[in-house]
Design an enzyme around this catalytic site. Structure first.
Site, PDB file in Angstrom:
ATOM      1  N   CYS A 114      45.795 131.233  56.891  1.00  0.00           N
ATOM      2  CA  CYS A 114      44.764 130.196  56.952  1.00  0.00           C
ATOM      3  C   CYS A 114      43.994 130.183  58.252  1.00  0.00           C
ATOM      4  O   CYS A 114      42.881 129.678  58.308  1.00  0.00           O
ATOM      5  CB  CYS A 114      45.400 128.838  56.735  1.00  0.00           C
ATOM      6  SG  CYS A 114      45.964 128.665  55.054  1.00  0.00           S
ATOM      7  N   HIS A 121      38.823 141.093  79.801  1.00  0.00           N
ATOM      8  CA  HIS A 121      39.162 139.678  79.640  1.00  0.00           C
ATOM      9  C   HIS A 121      40.613 139.436  79.264  1.00  0.00           C
ATOM     10  O   HIS A 121      41.048 138.299  79.161  1.00  0.00           O
ATOM     11  CB  HIS A 121      38.207 138.995  78.657  1.00  0.00           C
ATOM     12  CG  HIS A 121      38.457 139.289  77.219  1.00  0.00           C
ATOM     13  ND1 HIS A 121      39.077 138.386  76.385  1.00  0.00           N
ATOM     14  CD2 HIS A 121      38.194 140.372  76.468  1.00  0.00           C
ATOM     15  CE1 HIS A 121      39.150 138.910  75.172  1.00  0.00           C
ATOM     16  NE2 HIS A 121      38.628 140.108  75.196  1.00  0.00           N
TER      17      HIS A 121
END
Lengths: 280, 393
Positions: free
Chosen positions: B324, B200
């Site tokens: 984050c 992929h």
């Protein structure tokens, strides 16, 4: 991708009260560049000692910016005594919730407010007075204790989500565990836990209890009449069952379900159980 | 809203030709290649052809190609399959900047009592080869070094490393998941014993990978089962995906020139314009030895997740090494290993291009990113501090 509420997105894309007040009455700053987020809060009071103007500057992720913006909106117009009562949970609730991993953003908001109020009163929040538990993120025992108490935290992972403590090298995990244990013991003493029969069931407990009740109280009675019942699924308080054997074409099956099965399940599992029949 | 997809190191679009090649193998030619009848036999022939295409793309012999389910499986199989073949050897050498498919396997083995040497990198992301020379010992079972880094695009001197490792007679594996299709690979002229690739990342679908195993390399199967893949990987062949990967490798070989000319030029254009238009921006890693499609840039005093979400709001899809975005609290292990300062590590953004990107798309990013950074810097307390320290207001 994080599952942020529309309210978080709105406060991130259109933050309210951005800036820094020149010669403020109170100013507080928490966090640092190294930690990945920081918040600088400044405010001015009016003649009635209410928060007339509140501004923030934040370095951090979307939820940090949204939490800061929400905080300023919540406390505007309040007295300092009222503002002091704002918890990190209030900030999270105002935003319609935060992902648990991001709860530390709301804690940062509350801490900045605390620091700014202390600054106004001429007090100093001195980190050195407390023991630094997490060296990676500079989190003290005081901050961890407060987060555990206010948010009813139970695990080290939760403490990390709320305070960042333990999110780096992980060496402080045993210390955090000890704090949680100590604080929870204190909390239990202060407020004894509700009696076990009233406690809220977890999903797994509920499923087990429903299965046990069906097997012990209900199915034997149905079988005695040549019927049977299969548990198909449980969706919240809805219990989906299929009636088998004689029950499946019994004209009073609806009665059986509501009056018998549902009553029993309400008695043994939970008052709000609803039973529904699934037809093949 | 238009979508500008510049996150091709994360995953790529399945090429239309690849999808077309795969489709008949779901419904029409669904036979098992191992069957004795004609219906399975005809599928076996197509699987063989796909294997030849993959081999041709890697400059390998078809017998050296083992199909797996993904890059992670190839990486796991190479390490665990080698250790199983050398039970007396309990030492591994790797780097600090590997993908978790290698890094976390090594951490796991460390807990199991293996000794792991992790080679460090310098500020430019270059490996310490002297340390590699010193670290190889009698007990070393395997050296595994990624071909190119997913975050910075840094290319490691794999052949030089291969020389060092093979001179000592140690098996050598490389995770080439990011390199395949972007730079030429030729196993005939290489020192590599084992090499992982993932479908992929080169316009085949998710769920297919390859482990190249050089003839004569000791290897025990990781997926234990049937006789498939010459006993090196059990499990019925994932026929449609193998056919798709064969086609993707054929296309990748054809597009390699374009990757290194047109795509590289687009990347350079984007990089130069961003550096020019946005102050306090730096490129992470060595800009010379780098994949032609990748650029990792850091914008000081702002945080990556915020940048990504504002970009996403405009249809621009990129990724970040910030803490984050991953759910962890520390920025990317790659940037930390390179010693990128915290002012920059939290604000890193990776753009990774493919042959499907256009100049218009780069212009769209160049137009919209500077105001995004400015907006976030206006919110950031550190930007004002920085300006003050520079004597500007």
């Amino acid at each position: 991708m994080w599952d942020y509420t529309e309210k978080v997105k709105d406060h991130f894309l259109n933050p309210r009260n951005v800036g820094e007040i020149e010669s403020p009455d109170g100013a507080g700053e928490v966090g640092s560049l190294a930690c990945g987020d920081a918040l600088r809060l400044t405010f001015k009071l009016d003649e009635n000692k209410r928060l007339k103007d509140v501004k923030f500057k934040t370095f951090g992720c979307a939820s940090a910016i949204a939490s800061s913006s929400a905080l300023t909106e919540i406390i505007k117009g309040k007295t300092l005594e009222e503002a002091e009562k704002v918890t990190n949970q209030d900030i999270a609730n105002y935003l319609g919730g935060l992902p648990e991993e991001k709860m530390h953003c709301s804690v940062m908001g509350r801490e900045a407010l605390e620091a700014a109020i202390a600054n106004y009163r001429g007090q100093k929040v001195v980190k050195e007075d407390f023991e630094i538990i997490c060296k990676c993120f500079g989190v003290t025992d005081r901050e961890i204790i407060k987060a555990v108490r206010e948010n009813d935290l139970k695990t080290v992972e939760q403490v990390t989500y709320y305070t960042k403590a333990g999110g780096g090298c992980g060496q402080c995990h045993p210390k955090i565990e000890a704090i949680i244990e100590k604080v929870r013991k204190e909390m239990e003493k202060e407020a004894p836990p509700p009696k076990p029969e009233k406690r809220k069931l977890t999903n797994i407990q509920k499923i087990k209890l429903i299965e046990e009740t069906l097997g012990r109280e209900i199915i034997p009675a149905l079988k005695a009449d040549g019927g049977d019942l299969d548990l198909i699924d449980i969706e919240g308080n809805k219990v989906l069952v299929a009636l088998r054997g004689k029950c499946s074409f019994c004209p009073s099956s609806e009665f059986t379900l509501k009056q018998y099965v549902e009553t029993k399940l309400r008695e043994f599992v939970s008052d709000d159980i609803e039973v529904e029949e699934v037809r093949p | 809203m238009k979508t500008v997809y510049v996150d091709n190191n994360a995953t790529t679009k399945v090429a239309p030709e690849v999808l077309e090649a795969m489709l008949p193998y779901f419904s029409e030619y669904y036979g098992n290649p191992s069957s004795m009848h004609f219906f399975g036999g005809q599928v076996q022939k197509r699987v063989d052809e796909a294997r030849e295409k993959v081999a041709d793309f890697l400059g390998a012999d078809p017998s050296e190609i083992v199909f797996t389910s993904c890059g992670t499986e190839s990486d796991n199989a190479s390490i665990l399959g080698t250790l199983d073949s050398y039970p007396e050897k309990r030492h591994l050498i790797t780097t600090r900047v590997e993908h978790p498919a290698i890094g976390n396997v090594c951490t796991y083995l460390g807990r199991k009592g293996y000794r792991i040497t992790e080679l460090s990198v310098d500020r430019e992301g270059r490996l310490d080869l002297d340390k590699l020379r010193e670290s190889i010992i009698e007990e070393t079972a395997l050296v595994t070094v990624m071909y190119a880094n997913n975050e910075t695009g840094m290319i490691f001197p794999i052949e030089e490393i291969g020389e060092i490792v093979k001179a000592k007679g140690i098996p050598f594996h490389t995770d080439a998941v990011q390199a395949a299709g972007k730079i030429p690979l030729n196993m005939k002229k290489s020192k590599i014993d084992m090499l992982s690739i993932s479908g992929h990342k080169l316009h085949a679908p998710k769920g297919i990978g390859v482990l190249y195993i050089r003839k004569g390399t000791r290897f025990s199967p990781y997926m234990i089962g049937g006789h498939q893949e010459k006993g090196r990987r059990g499990g019925t062949e994932n026929v449609p995906y193998i056919i798709g990967l064969g086609k993707a490798c054929e296309l990748a070989k054809k597009h390699l020139g374009e990757e290194n000319t047109r795509v590289k030029a687009l990347r350079d254009y984007l990089e130069v314009k961003l550096l020019e238009k946005i102050p306090n921006t730096l490129v992470n890693g060595d800009r010379v030895n780098r994949l032609p499609n990748t650029v990792s840039v850091s914008f000081e005093y702002v945080e990556g997740e915020s940048i990504l979400l504002l970009l996403s709001d405009l249809g621009i899809c990129a990724s970040s090494g910030s803490a984050c975005t991953s759910g962890s609290l520390e920025p990317s292990h790659v940037l930390r290993a390179m010693g990128v300062p915290f002012t920059a590590a939290h604000g890193s953004i990776r753009f990774s291009l493919s042959v499907y990107n256009t100049k218009e798309e780069m212009d769209y990013i160049i137009e919209h990113l500077p105001p995004i950074i400015q907006k976030l810097r206006d919110i950031s307390p550190f930007w004002k501090d920085y300006l003050k320290s520079q004597g500007k207001r």
